[in-house]
Motif scaffolding. Structure first.
Motif, mmCIF file in Angstrom:
data_model
loop_
_atom_site.group_PDB
_atom_site.id
_atom_site.type_symbol
_atom_site.label_atom_id
_atom_site.label_comp_id
_atom_site.label_asym_id
_atom_site.label_seq_id
_atom_site.Cartn_x
_atom_site.Cartn_y
_atom_site.Cartn_z
ATOM 1 N N GLU A 46 0.824 -1.220 0.000
ATOM 2 C CA GLU A 46 0.000 0.000 0.000
ATOM 3 C C GLU A 46 0.858 1.271 0.000
ATOM 4 O O GLU A 46 0.496 2.288 -0.594
ATOM 5 N N HIS A 47 1.981 1.191 0.673
ATOM 6 C CA HIS A 47 2.868 2.345 0.769
ATOM 7 C C HIS A 47 3.422 2.709 -0.623
ATOM 8 O O HIS A 47 3.484 3.881 -1.004
ATOM 9 N N VAL A 48 3.781 1.683 -1.384
ATOM 10 C CA VAL A 48 4.299 1.915 -2.747
ATOM 11 C C VAL A 48 3.184 2.481 -3.631
ATOM 12 O O VAL A 48 3.391 3.421 -4.407
ATOM 13 N N LYS A 49 1.978 1.930 -3.492
ATOM 14 C CA LYS A 49 0.837 2.440 -4.275
ATOM 15 C C LYS A 49 0.645 3.931 -3.998
ATOM 16 O O LYS A 49 0.423 4.731 -4.901
ATOM 17 N N GLU A 50 0.710 4.273 -2.697
ATOM 18 C CA GLU A 50 0.470 5.659 -2.305
ATOM 19 C C GLU A 50 1.536 6.587 -2.903
ATOM 20 O O GLU A 50 1.218 7.662 -3.422
ATOM 21 N N GLN A 51 2.801 6.137 -2.853
ATOM 22 C CA GLN A 51 3.889 6.951 -3.421
ATOM 23 C C GLN A 51 3.667 7.188 -4.912
ATOM 24 O O GLN A 51 3.801 8.308 -5.411
ATOM 25 N N ARG A 52 3.317 6.112 -5.633
ATOM 26 C CA ARG A 52 3.104 6.245 -7.087
ATOM 27 C C ARG A 52 1.889 7.136 -7.366
ATOM 28 O O ARG A 52 1.897 7.943 -8.297
ATOM 29 N N ASN A 53 0.864 6.967 -6.538
ATOM 30 C CA ASN A 53 -0.332 7.791 -6.700
ATOM 31 C C ASN A 53 0.022 9.279 -6.577
ATOM 32 O O ASN A 53 -0.327 10.099 -7.438
ATOM 33 N N GLN A 54 0.734 9.638 -5.508
ATOM 34 C CA GLN A 54 1.081 11.046 -5.271
ATOM 35 C C GLN A 54 1.987 11.577 -6.378
ATOM 36 O O GLN A 54 1.816 12.693 -6.862
ATOM 37 N N ASP A 55 2.945 10.741 -6.780
ATOM 38 C CA ASP A 55 3.893 11.161 -7.814
ATOM 39 C C ASP A 55 3.163 11.429 -9.136
ATOM 40 O O ASP A 55 3.384 12.447 -9.798
ATOM 41 N N LEU A 56 2.250 10.530 -9.496
ATOM 42 C CA LEU A 56 1.551 10.691 -10.774
ATOM 43 C C LEU A 56 0.591 11.884 -10.723
ATOM 44 O O LEU A 56 0.438 12.606 -11.721
ATOM 45 N N LEU A 57 -0.017 12.091 -9.546
ATOM 46 C CA LEU A 57 -0.911 13.244 -9.425
ATOM 47 C C LEU A 57 -0.158 14.537 -9.682
ATOM 48 O O LEU A 57 -0.680 15.470 -10.301
ATOM 49 N N GLU A 58 1.100 14.596 -9.224
ATOM 50 C CA GLU A 58 1.900 15.805 -9.471
ATOM 51 C C GLU A 58 2.086 16.045 -10.964
ATOM 52 O O GLU A 58 1.985 17.172 -11.444
ATOM 53 N N VAL A 59 2.358 14.956 -11.694
ATOM 54 C CA VAL A 59 2.550 15.082 -13.151
ATOM 55 C C VAL A 59 1.248 15.580 -13.799
ATOM 56 O O VAL A 59 1.251 16.494 -14.627
ATOM 57 N N VAL A 60 0.135 14.972 -13.392
ATOM 58 C CA VAL A 60 -1.161 15.336 -13.982
ATOM 59 C C VAL A 60 -1.514 16.778 -13.629
ATOM 60 O O VAL A 60 -1.967 17.557 -14.484
ATOM 61 N N ASN A 61 -1.305 17.129 -12.360
ATOM 62 C CA ASN A 61 -1.675 18.481 -11.937
ATOM 63 C C ASN A 61 -0.874 19.535 -12.695
ATOM 64 O O ASN A 61 -1.375 20.621 -12.984
ATOM 65 N N LYS A 62 0.363 19.195 -13.027
ATOM 66 C CA LYS A 62 1.211 20.139 -13.759
ATOM 67 C C LYS A 62 0.631 20.416 -15.155
ATOM 68 O O LYS A 62 0.513 21.574 -15.573
ATOM 69 N N SER A 63 0.248 19.348 -15.870
ATOM 70 C CA SER A 63 -0.296 19.600 -17.219
ATOM 71 C C SER A 63 -1.655 20.277 -17.119
ATOM 72 O O SER A 63 -1.991 21.156 -17.919
ATOM 73 N N ASN A 64 -2.444 19.910 -16.082
ATOM 74 C CA ASN A 64 -3.745 20.553 -15.886
ATOM 75 C C ASN A 64 -3.574 22.056 -15.686
ATOM 76 O O ASN A 64 -4.250 22.874 -16.309
ATOM 77 N N ARG A 65 -2.620 22.418 -14.802
ATOM 78 C CA ARG A 65 -2.373 23.842 -14.518
ATOM 79 C C ARG A 65 -1.932 24.582 -15.773
ATOM 80 O O ARG A 65 -2.403 25.671 -16.072
ATOM 81 N N ARG A 66 -1.017 23.960 -16.513
ATOM 82 C CA ARG A 66 -0.484 24.610 -17.718
ATOM 83 C C ARG A 66 -1.634 24.868 -18.715
ATOM 84 O O ARG A 66 -1.740 25.951 -19.292
ATOM 85 N N ILE A 67 -2.512 23.879 -18.873
ATOM 86 C CA ILE A 67 -3.616 24.022 -19.849
ATOM 87 C C ILE A 67 -4.598 25.099 -19.364
ATOM 88 O O ILE A 67 -5.045 25.949 -20.132
ATOM 89 N N LEU A 68 -4.915 25.094 -18.056
ATOM 90 C CA LEU A 68 -5.845 26.106 -17.530
ATOM 91 C C LEU A 68 -5.242 27.502 -17.664
ATOM 92 O O LEU A 68 -5.928 28.453 -18.053
ATOM 93 N N GLU A 69 -3.943 27.619 -17.357
ATOM 94 C CA GLU A 69 -3.323 28.951 -17.453
ATOM 95 C C GLU A 69 -3.308 29.453 -18.888
ATOM 96 O O GLU A 69 -3.409 30.657 -19.142
ATOM 97 N N GLY A 70 -3.245 28.533 -19.837
ATOM 98 C CA GLY A 70 -3.283 28.917 -21.260
ATOM 99 C C GLY A 70 -4.622 29.531 -21.658
ATOM 100 O O GLY A 70 -4.742 30.148 -22.710
ATOM 101 N N LEU A 71 -5.651 29.346 -20.818
ATOM 102 C CA LEU A 71 -6.976 29.899 -21.142
ATOM 103 C C LEU A 71 -7.188 31.287 -20.547
ATOM 104 O O LEU A 71 -8.200 31.945 -20.837
ATOM 105 N N VAL A 72 -6.258 31.722 -19.703
ATOM 106 C CA VAL A 72 -6.388 33.063 -19.105
ATOM 107 C C VAL A 72 -6.285 34.095 -20.236
ATOM 108 O O VAL A 72 -5.487 33.948 -21.165
#
Ligand code: SF4
Length: 462
Positions: free
Chosen positions: A375-401
């Protein structure tokens, strides 16, 4: 007449099923209330996709045991996927539960409740004059988790709120894909589709009642009708359906969820390029970027094929948003498998993604695998991948400003009732100032800033 409260767990299909049940109860004269404490009937429409969803519904029903003691006439019921998977066993640990109805019997709920409400009321009135034993003899419950031919056509009515501009339409039930992590084929049964004529009639009715955006729902939506209807001019039944719904006069936007990369063929890509009402958003579950894990999941595509599909969708429609689902910690997922997923997610730059830790579900092949991930490894991968996703999400949203977007206003913002909220065609949430007359309308909004997962702006008056 009795008052009912219904709480929904899980996906949009469940929300749609709950609205069908609510509609059938209102048609019988029941009154819908916003809290369980006011209700004579409390229903939990459950989800079984992850263990946490099961536990939440069980925990909630356990807590409702207190309400059952204070108000003994209240009828309690489990509906939906967990009810289907667990059936009568739910009555064992939760003796106050009166009703268990599976996924093919939502249309029977009103009949069952009529019976239970009457019996329970009679029992409550008699209680002071009878022994506990006699009262226990009077106790009865209803469990119906049988299959029913034609049940896919019973999810067809819904209550609309004033100003409601978006609605879900269930076009099929079930799934035959048997991904090795998924319990849905067990809880929802085999694929069964409604006819195009039925679906279009429901869409027309919704539009006449003020709906502007319809989302077609199915567990594997792009494989709609493959067992029932033929291809015509090389177009799949799903593309034929999209074309027919696109023709509904007064409908502004059309969405669908969730498709499978398998079956996402050229006719569908072509439909995305040419049907004007189809919104520029495709939710395309990836699940893993490792071919070894995809094979183990029984997902019959490769990371390369998925990437090629994303590129073809992007070429077909300018500005189309792509979102996805990803599972981390599937049995046997090594660091290298995870790295491949991470790299593919970085390369694709999704607009957004739901990242899940693998949650073994009873009786699925994945649950029986000896290679479970810590479970600990799952959690680490989950958090790590969320960071990657959040980065592209932010970049795309900021492009709409500083751009102007079309928003279908859905109502007051949940976090600040003084503001309004709605979604763009690409499914981005927009919060803006405006008066309530805009609810249900298409509004052009100038975006000033992006924050978290939302955009903020001001309506443009012409
Ligand atoms: S296609 Fe979707 S619903 Fe069907 S088995 Fe796979 S994950 Fe479950």
């Amino acid at each position: 007449m009795p008052k009912f409260f219904i709480k929904t767990y899980g996906c949009q299909m469940n929300e749609r099923d709950s609205e069908q049940v609510a509609h059938s109860l209102v048609a019988r004269g029941y009154e819908r209330v916003g809290h369980e404490s006011e209700a004579d009937v409390v229903l939990l429409n459950t989800c079984s996709v992850r263990d946490m969803a099961d536990q939440k519904a069980l925990g909630k029903m356990g807590m409702l045991g207190r309400l059952a003691k204070e108000r003994p006439h209240v009828v309690f019921g489990f509906l939906g996927c967990m009810a289907q998977a667990r059936g009568a066993s739910l009555l064992k640990d939760l003796p106050h539960v009166d009703l268990v109805v599976g996924t093919q019997k939502f249309h029977r709920v009103a009949d069952y409740l009529d019976e239970l409400v009457t019996t329970k009321a009679a029992r409550t009135e008699c209680a002071p004059y009878h022994s506990k034993r006699a009262m226990d003899d009077l106790r009865f419950s209803i469990v119906d988790v049988d299959e029913e031919v034609g049940s896919q056509s019973t999810i067809r009515d819904q209550q609309l709120m004033p100003g409601q501009a978006t609605a879900f339409v269930s076009i099929m039930q079930g799934c035959n894909m048997h991904c090795t992590f998924c319990i849905v084929p067990q809880t929802r049964g085999a694929e069964r589709s409604r006819s195009i004529a039925e679906i279009v009639a429901e869409g027309r009715d919704l539009v006449l009642r003020g709906v502007k955006e319809v989302t077609l729902l199915g567990q594997i939506v792009n494989l709609y009708g493959r067992h029932e209807f033929p291809k015509i001019d090389n177009k799949s039944p799903f593309v034929q359906l999209l074309e027919s719904v696109n023709e509904i006069e007064g409908l502004e936007r059309l969405r669908f969820t969730s498709p499978h990369p398998i079956g996402f063929r050229d006719d569908l890509i072509d439909a995305i390029s040419r049907l004007p009402k189809l919104a520029e958003h495709v939710h395309l579950p990836l699940q893993s970027g490792s071919n070894k894990i995809l094979r183990a999941m029984h997902r019959a595509y490769t990371a390369e094929k998925y990437l090629d599909l994303v590129e073809r969708i992007r070429r077909a429609r300018n500005g189309v948003a792509i979102t996805t689902d990803i599972i981390v910690g599937f049995p046997g997922e090594t660091d290298d498998d995870y790295r491949q997923t991470r790299e593919l997610v970085e390369q694709i730059q999704f607009d957004n993604a739901f990242v899940f830790r693998c949650s073994p579900r009873r009786d699925t092949p994945a649950a029986k695998s000896p290679d479970q991930i810590d479970e600990h490894v799952k959690e680490q991968r989950n958090q790590d991948l969320l960071e990657v996703v959040n980065k592209s999400n932010r970049r795309i949203l900021e492009g709409l400003v500083a751009t102007e977007v079309e928003v279908l206003c859905e109502g007051p913002s949940k976090t600040n009732r003084a503001r309004l909220t709605g979604r763009t065609r690409t499914n981005k949430i927009v919060v803006f100032e405006g008066n309530e007359e805009l609810i249900g309308a298409l509004v052009n909004v100038r975006i000033h800033r992006a924050n978290g997962f939302s955009l903020y702006g001001t309506p443009v008056m012409r």
